[in-house]
Design a protein around this motif. Structure first.
Motif, PDB file in Angstrom:
ATOM      1  N   LEU A 178      -0.564   7.077  -2.427  1.00 64.34           N
ATOM      2  CA  LEU A 178      -0.821   6.141  -1.334  1.00 64.34           C
ATOM      3  C   LEU A 178      -0.953   4.710  -1.853  1.00 64.34           C
ATOM      4  N   SER A 179      -1.576   4.557  -2.999  1.00 67.13           N
ATOM      5  CA  SER A 179      -1.682   3.219  -3.591  1.00 67.13           C
ATOM      6  C   SER A 179      -0.305   2.662  -3.911  1.00 67.13           C
ATOM      7  N   ALA A 180       0.544   3.503  -4.502  1.00 59.27           N
ATOM      8  CA  ALA A 180       1.905   3.064  -4.818  1.00 59.27           C
ATOM      9  C   ALA A 180       2.687   2.748  -3.555  1.00 59.27           C
ATOM     10  N   ALA A 181       2.496   3.551  -2.507  1.00 57.39           N
ATOM     11  CA  ALA A 181       3.204   3.310  -1.248  1.00 57.39           C
ATOM     12  C   ALA A 181       2.794   1.983  -0.634  1.00 57.39           C
ATOM     13  N   GLY A 182       1.493   1.694  -0.628  1.00 60.94           N
ATOM     14  CA  GLY A 182       1.032   0.424  -0.070  1.00 60.94           C
ATOM     15  C   GLY A 182       1.563  -0.771  -0.833  1.00 60.94           C
ATOM     16  N   LEU A 183       1.569  -0.691  -2.156  1.00 68.97           N
ATOM     17  CA  LEU A 183       2.076  -1.793  -2.978  1.00 68.97           C
ATOM     18  C   LEU A 183       3.574  -1.958  -2.799  1.00 68.97           C
ATOM     19  N   TYR A 184       4.290  -0.841  -2.789  1.00 72.03           N
ATOM     20  CA  TYR A 184       5.754  -0.889  -2.763  1.00 72.03           C
ATOM     21  C   TYR A 184       6.267  -1.325  -1.394  1.00 72.03           C
ATOM     22  N   ALA A 185       5.830  -0.647  -0.344  1.00 72.46           N
ATOM     23  CA  ALA A 185       6.336  -0.965   0.990  1.00 72.46           C
ATOM     24  C   ALA A 185       5.685  -2.214   1.568  1.00 72.46           C
ATOM     25  N   GLY A 186       4.440  -2.484   1.191  1.00 79.42           N
ATOM     26  CA  GLY A 186       3.757  -3.648   1.740  1.00 79.42           C
ATOM     27  C   GLY A 186       4.352  -4.965   1.309  1.00 79.42           C
ATOM     28  N   ALA A 187       5.014  -4.989   0.161  1.00 75.94           N
ATOM     29  CA  ALA A 187       5.594  -6.242  -0.342  1.00 75.94           C
ATOM     30  C   ALA A 187       7.030  -6.454   0.114  1.00 75.94           C
ATOM     31  N   SER A 188       7.561  -5.539   0.891  1.00 73.61           N
ATOM     32  CA  SER A 188       8.988  -5.582   1.219  1.00 73.61           C
ATOM     33  C   SER A 188       9.382  -6.852   1.954  1.00 73.61           C
ATOM     34  N   PHE A 189       8.621  -7.223   2.984  1.00 78.31           N
ATOM     35  CA  PHE A 189       9.024  -8.350   3.821  1.00 78.31           C
ATOM     36  C   PHE A 189       9.106  -9.644   3.014  1.00 78.31           C
ATOM     37  N   ALA A 190       8.143  -9.856   2.109  1.00 81.12           N
ATOM     38  CA  ALA A 190       8.111 -11.103   1.342  1.00 81.12           C
ATOM     39  C   ALA A 190       9.271 -11.210   0.362  1.00 81.12           C
ATOM     40  N   PHE A 191       9.757 -10.065  -0.140  1.00 80.23           N
ATOM     41  CA  PHE A 191      10.783 -10.089  -1.186  1.00 80.23           C
ATOM     42  C   PHE A 191      12.172  -9.700  -0.677  1.00 80.23           C
TER      43      PHE A 191
END
Length: 401
Positions: A310-323
């Motif tokens: 879940l931590s990896a999912a939040g970091l990975y998918a949460g940064a999508s819009f900015a990058f």
């Protein structure tokens, strides 16, 4: 939780039956868990509604600015009236000096300051150039940039009118149209609507984040509760893979429904038609979810821990819009940012959405983006699925948080 007889029967079941049972297993769990059901029901609806309401105005209007008029002449008064009449601007205050204007900007009451210096009116009447100064708050780059563009348009229009009036007064026979004129045409979003530009991208950004969290939770929960062994350990590899696929497909179906709703809201209710292929756009949604399903399998299979996944999912998918390069260009970004952008499935979807929704590109133009998304699924499933299935026969990894 399946019983011993159900577990024993799993070994002889075909893949289609295992897929259906994996589907039913997840549906049963969602019905019994309020918060897990909320994650795929009213929470996505609430998030999309907040974004829709936030950007429903479409174009920024009446951005507050202040005008410091040190001249007090007719030209300054006329310019102030024109600035206040511009649809994108509102003269919120006319302070006597720059100190008060700076205080208003620091307080957040204005995004820009227009300084009209002394002798501006006299310089214009003499045929000279009056120099104005515009200060804008770059801490709020989007509204300040919009206000700056609107101020520039107003000042440029008044300057052109004054030039014609002065020429007509001094030499009536010499008034003519400018020898060269530039015509600017906005492509693909002529209204300059932030609703079309942002809502069409933020909705899928929110949906894919919630989707990945939901899928990782569904997979990690079996490990955390030690239920993966009774569920999959006795099944052949193909049947076990089909059961996992059935579990994930529940979320694919639910979030495709949310994607249809998001598309229908913008295209139908708000009147922003899909200029390209609606089928290709929906195929992009499906491929994006499949890509994140592959990544979910990958992180869960590698970590074999629900919390870490879940931590990896939040970091990975949460940064999508900015990058993703949809708002901030990646061409001038660092090498790390460009590599990270390429490793995000949402980047390919954002390109596909722009091509099909706004640009009206042929479906074939977006086909490479679909292939990129499906490549994420292939790599993630190829690495993550075997490790996840192998964990069904490793009791020592069960119960991890």
């Amino acid at each position: 939780m399946p019983g011993a007889e159900e577990t024993a029967e799993a070994a002889g079941k075909p893949a289609a039956t295992s897929f259906a049972e994996g589907w039913r297993r997840e549906v049963r769990f969602l019905r019994s868990s309020f918060w897990d059901l909320s994650l795929v029901s009213w929470i996505p609806l609430l998030l999309m509604a907040v974004v829709a309401v936030q950007f429903s105005s479409g174009v920024m209007r009446k951005l507050p600015i202040v005008v410091v008029d040190e001249d007090g002449g007719a030209v300054a008064r006329d310019l102030t009236r024109r600035l206040d009449a511009a649809p994108g601007l509102r003269v919120a205050a006319r302070p006597a000096d720059m100190r008060e204007a700076e205080r208003l900007v620091r307080a957040g009451d204005a995004y820009a300051v227009v300084l009209i210096p002394r002798e501006t009116d006299r310089a214009v009447l003499r045929g000279e150039t009056g120099s104005l100064t515009v200060f804008y708050n770059a801490s709020y780059s989007t509204p300040s940039g919009a206000a700056l563009r609107e101020i520039g348009n107003v000042v440029q229009a008044q300057a052109a009118r004054l030039a014609v009036d002065q020429t007509a007064a001094l030499a009536p026979g010499k008034v003519r149209a400018p020898p060269v004129a530039a015509q600017t045409t906005i492509l693909f979003n002529p209204q300059g609507s932030y609703e079309l530009q942002l809502v069409a991208l933020i909705h899928p950004a929110l949906l894919h984040l919630v989707f990945m969290v939901a899928v990782v939770s569904a997979l990690g929960r079996e490990l955390r509760d030690g239920a993966i062994g009774p569920w999959l350990s006795a099944a052949p590899r193909s049947a076990a893979a089909a059961a996992v696929t059935g579990k994930i497909t529940v979320y694919l179906a639910v979030f495709m429904g949310w994607s249809l709703l998001a598309t229908g809201y913008l295209a139908g209710l708000r009147g922003w038609p899909v200029l390209g292929s609606p089928l290709m756009l929906l195929a992009g949604y499906a491929a994006m979810y499949l890509a994140y399903a592959g990544v979910s399998l990958l992180v869960t299979g590698l970590t074999l821990s629900m919390c870490r996944s879940l931590s990896a999912a939040g970091l990975y998918a949460g940064a999508s819009f900015a990058f993703a390069g949809a708002i901030f260009p990646m061409e001038s970004a660092s090498a790390f940012a460009r590599i990270w952008s390429a490793l995000l499935p949402y980047t390919a979807f954002a390109k596909l959405a722009a091509e099909q929704w706004m640009m009206g590109a042929p479906a074939a133009v977006s086909m490479p983006q679909l292939l990129v998304l499906l490549a994420f699924l292939a790599v993630g499933a190829a690495v993550g699925m075997p490790r996840y299935l192998a964990a069904a026969r490793r009791p020592e990894v069960w119960g991890r948080r």
